[in-house]
Enzyme design. Structure first.
Site: not given
Length: 170
Positions: A23-25, A66, A93, A122
């Site tokens: 399910p993560g996000r 991404y 930089c 994440y």
């Protein structure tokens, strides 16, 4: 449905397939906010105004990998109107170390506090020590209460696996 799958699995002597859900996000993405302190501001006339912060691709690699998109506000100037468009750059930089290419903010000044929304899924798990920068702390906040759950990584912790090399002549 699960019973039918089990019966078919038994009949054909085939292992029951595993179903994995990540399910993560969906669960924590919206909950996370990353706070940065503004360093320098650099105006490139006719191109853009860059704002450098004390983080970047080391604590949030998603924009570089991404092209993840984020929104931000100046936490210490929440009631002020937007002044102009800025680009938010990290401290590595690198040309890819851009957290946000275009965001409207009030007049940005050194030491302002930039809050970047929806970084919770994440950010910490993908944090890295690129350019030998330490990983940031993680703080949970709920109903006005806060709790440090991961302290900021020290330089000694980051380099704990480094071996010292002693040059011996002869």
């Amino acid at each position: 449905l699960i019973k039918e799958v089990k019966e078919l699995s038994d009949r054909y002597n085939y292992p029951i397939p595993e179903i994995w859900i990540e399910p993560g996000r969906a669960i924590v993405g919206e909950a996370g906010i990353t706070l940065y302190t503004v360093g320098s501001i650099k105006d490139v006339p006719g191109i853009r105004t860059y704002v450098s912060v004390d983080g970047g691709m080391t604590d949030n690699i998603r924009p570089a990998l991404y092209q993840a998109k984020y929104e931000a506000v100046l936490a210490n100037k929440m009631k002020e109107q937007s002044h102009q468009e800025y680009a938010i750059a990290g401290k590595c930089c690198e040309s890819g170390d851009m957290l946000i290419w275009e965001t409207d903010l009030p007049k940005v000044e050194h030491k302002d506090l930039l809050a970047v929304f929806s970084t919770g899924a994440y950010g910490y798990s993908m944090a890295n020590n690129y350019n030998r920068f330490q990983k940031p702390a993680v703080v949970f906040v709920e109903n006005g209460n806060h709790q440090l759950v991961v302290r900021r990584e020290s330089y000694q912790e980051m380099t704990r696996l480094d071996l010292s090399y002693l040059h011996r002549e002869g």
